[in-house]
Design an enzyme around this catalytic site. Structure first.
Site, PDB file in Angstrom:
ATOM      1  N   ARG A  38       0.853  -1.203   0.000  1.00  0.00           N
ATOM      2  CA  ARG A  38       0.000   0.000   0.000  1.00  0.00           C
ATOM      3  C   ARG A  38       0.879   1.241   0.000  1.00  0.00           C
ATOM      4  NH1 ARG A  38      -5.119   1.512   3.932  1.00  0.00           N
ATOM      5  NH2 ARG A  38      -3.603   1.503   5.635  1.00  0.00           N
ATOM      6  N   ASP A  44      -4.893   2.696  13.482  1.00  0.00           N
ATOM      7  CA  ASP A  44      -4.046   3.381  12.519  1.00  0.00           C
ATOM      8  C   ASP A  44      -4.556   4.813  12.348  1.00  0.00           C
ATOM      9  OD1 ASP A  44      -6.056   3.462  10.621  1.00  0.00           O
ATOM     10  OD2 ASP A  44      -5.066   2.117   9.208  1.00  0.00           O
TER      11      ASP A  44
END
Ligand SMILES: *[C@@H]1O[C@H](CO)[C@@H](O)[C@H](O)[C@H]1NC(C)=O
Ligand SMILES: *[C@@H]1O[C@H](CO)[C@@H](O)[C@H](O)[C@H]1NC(C)=O
Length: 549
Positions: A175, A456
């Protein structure tokens, strides 16, 4: 354009097109070879202008939303949505069955642990689970480079971390950072490079051929897009990159995180743009909630209750999940589910059982809805989520589940009928979680365990955005207290004092409070916390001797 002071920069290429503001040691050179730097320069020079234009479009769109214009499906792309003939690419090698994906940062220990987990794929995250210090980004690239070549084993203290050799390893998916982020340590023609192109470019240049040779390929997760034009830019990047190294077009695959409310209106178009490079869409649930609050923050009809009330089954979340699955399967690509952020609660079996049964229920909802796979943040969750998917999805995926009965309108995607209240506890939790996450991030840790959840950046974004929204619209708590600027700042101070009391020396709570207090008064609002904090973790002002390679 500000050129870097000469005594701080390392000139990477003789024509000075690429400069590094950060230590250029042997490790860095292995990843950032001259050949790789030439490729990065090409990417940035070719695509930076369009990237900047697309980011400017986001600003224009926000101004429109602020005026009360609501989004709808685009009239100009109706022909793409209504054309039943086109499909995305069939699954690439290693991506046929992705029922269970583990996600996590790219430090060496996590890379080994993730690849050793009972999962099918591993999303190695340079974005929301990583604080983008120069060290983290370079080491992350190095760790993936070594893992792909099975040379990642290492010893820490007395303990060895070794890759399993008894089976095929999970497929790696990288990612990259979103279009809005810069990499300030790598300058092209004297200005910071796009973080997306830096992450993508290095991973692709160093590993694409090796991955194909090993029966896999260069696969990516593409975060935080707001429109199909942003997907078109990725597709252009993919075409150029494959041509550059002589790789067949369509070898790269990108799974797009649908984690902004505006992208939810363009899912068909996003798959269409990426067509031969598409490997489906994913439900990025926390960022999606963040995006809804952010984009409609001036609109009183979009005020949400406590975060704990905004579940996957409230109308706007449920509609988005169903529509995503329907569109993906119509186009023959994967519809990936969301994250189980839970981590095992080792010292409290009863609490652990509650947490794990929540995970089971969530995964059951996903597999029954038609998702082809799901996410976990911790290896210990893999058997639990895996058991549900194995039981209810005996085939490698369930793309044949077409959900013809699903009809989702623009109103459904914007239906903010969410039962629940704003409470003082909710305000406090948002403040504490936002602070806790920011504090870790400022120390270079982008994946922070808080209250047995692996948090996150999206969590911190939801937290501060909710508080901002409540103050902006004068929400009243269940206890009868109006949420004002003075109230949130007082609670912020109280929560910070509690957290700092138990925190080790050298903690960053003071800095976290400084930034958080600018974000929770209903006035200033940063587009992204990670951009707001970025300068705190860059080392571009460190005094490093110049060196020409
Ligand atoms: C990147 O985009 C900005 C804004 O459009 C522009 O000023 C700059 O020259 C571009 N840089 C490169 C290397 O293309
Ligand atoms: C990208 O490559 C594909 C496959 O060759 C092609 O169909 C498409 O038109 C290309 N896109 C652009 C913008 O060149």
């Amino acid at each position: 354009m500000a050129s870097p002071a000469p005594n701080k920069a390392e000139v990477l290429l003789a024509d000075a097109s690429a400069t590094v503001l950060g230590p250029l040691n042997d490790k860095t050179k292995k990843i950032l070879s001259k050949e790789a730097a030439v490729f990065l320069v090409l990417l940035h020079r070719t695509f930076n202008k369009t990237r900047k234009e697309l980011l400017q479009k986001r600003v224009t769109r926000q101004a429109e939303l602020d005026r009360g214009v609501l989004p709808d499906f685009l009239p100009e792309t109706k022909h793409i949505r209504e054309n039943d003939a086109w499909r995305g690419a069939p699954p690439a090698p290693g991506l046929q069955d992705r029922r269970l994906e583990i996600t996590g940062p790219v430090d060496r220990k996590m890379v080994v642990n993730a690849l050793n987990s009972e999962v099918w794929t591993y999303m190695a995250d340079f974005e929301d689970a990583t604080a983008p210090t120069w060290d983290n980004m370079i080491n992350g690239q190095l760790n993936l480079h070594d893992a792909i070549r099975r040379q990642v084993d290492f010893k820490q203290g007395e303990k060895w971390y070794r890759l399993r050799t008894d089976r095929r390893l999970p497929t790696l998916i990288c990612r990259a950072r979103g279009w809005h982020l810069d990499e300030k340590h790598f300058l092209v023609d004297g200005e910071p490079m796009s973080g997306s192109l830096f992450d993508f470019g290095l991973y692709f240049f160093n590993n694409a051929e090796e991955l194909v040779k090993r029966g896999s390929g260069p696969y990516f997760y593409l975060p935080k897009m707001e429109s199909h034009l942003e997907a078109r830019l990725w597709n252009d990047v993919f075409n150029l990159s494959q041509d550059y190294i002589g790789m067949r077009r369509g070898t790269i695959r990108g799974t797009v995180l649908i984690e902004t409310i505006l992208a939810a209106f363009e899912m068909d178009e996003i798959i269409y743009e990426l067509r031969e490079h598409s490997s489906g869409l994913n439900c990025g649930r926390w960022d999606y909630i963040f995006s809804v609050i952010k984009r409609f923050r001036q609109n009183p009809s979009f005020v949400l209750p406590d975060r704990s009330s905004v579940t996957m089954t409230v109308p706007f979340m449920d509609s988005y999940v169903k529509l995503l699955i329907k569109i993906c399967h119509k186009r023959g690509v994967h519809a990936m589910g969301g994250m189980a952020a839970q981590i095992p609660i080792k010292n409290d079996p009863a609490a652990n059982e509650v947490a794990m049964s929540n995970v089971r229920a969530d995964k059951l909802r996903e597999v029954r809805a038609g998702h082809d796979g799901t996410w976990v943040a911790h290896p210990a969750l893999a058997p639990i989520a895996g058991e549900i998917f194995n039981q209810y999805m005996p085939t490698p995926n369930q793309m044949w589940v077409l959900r013809p009965e699903v009809e989702v309108t623009a109103n459904d995607l914007l239906n903010m009928n969410v039962p629940g209240k704003v409470t003082e506890d909710g305000v406090r939790k948002n403040l504490a979680i936002g602070l806790g996450y920011m504090e870790g991030w400022l120390r270079g840790i982008g994946c922070v365990p808080l209250n047995y959840l692996m948090e996150d950046a999206a969590t911190a974004e939801v937290s501060r955005s909710q508080v901002w929204q409540w103050v902006r619209h004068g929400a009243v708590t269940a206890e009868g207290q109006k949420v004002t600027k003075e109230y949130t700042l007082r609670l912020l101070k109280e929560e910070a004092t509690k957290l700092a009391k138990d925190a080790p020396k050298g903690n960053k709570y003071a800095t976290a409070v400084k930034y958080m207090s600018t974000q929770v008064t209903g006035e200033d609002y940063a587009e992204f916390i990670t951009s707001l904090l970025y300068n705190e973790i860059t080392t571009t002002s460190a005094n490093q001797p110049a060196a020409k390679l």
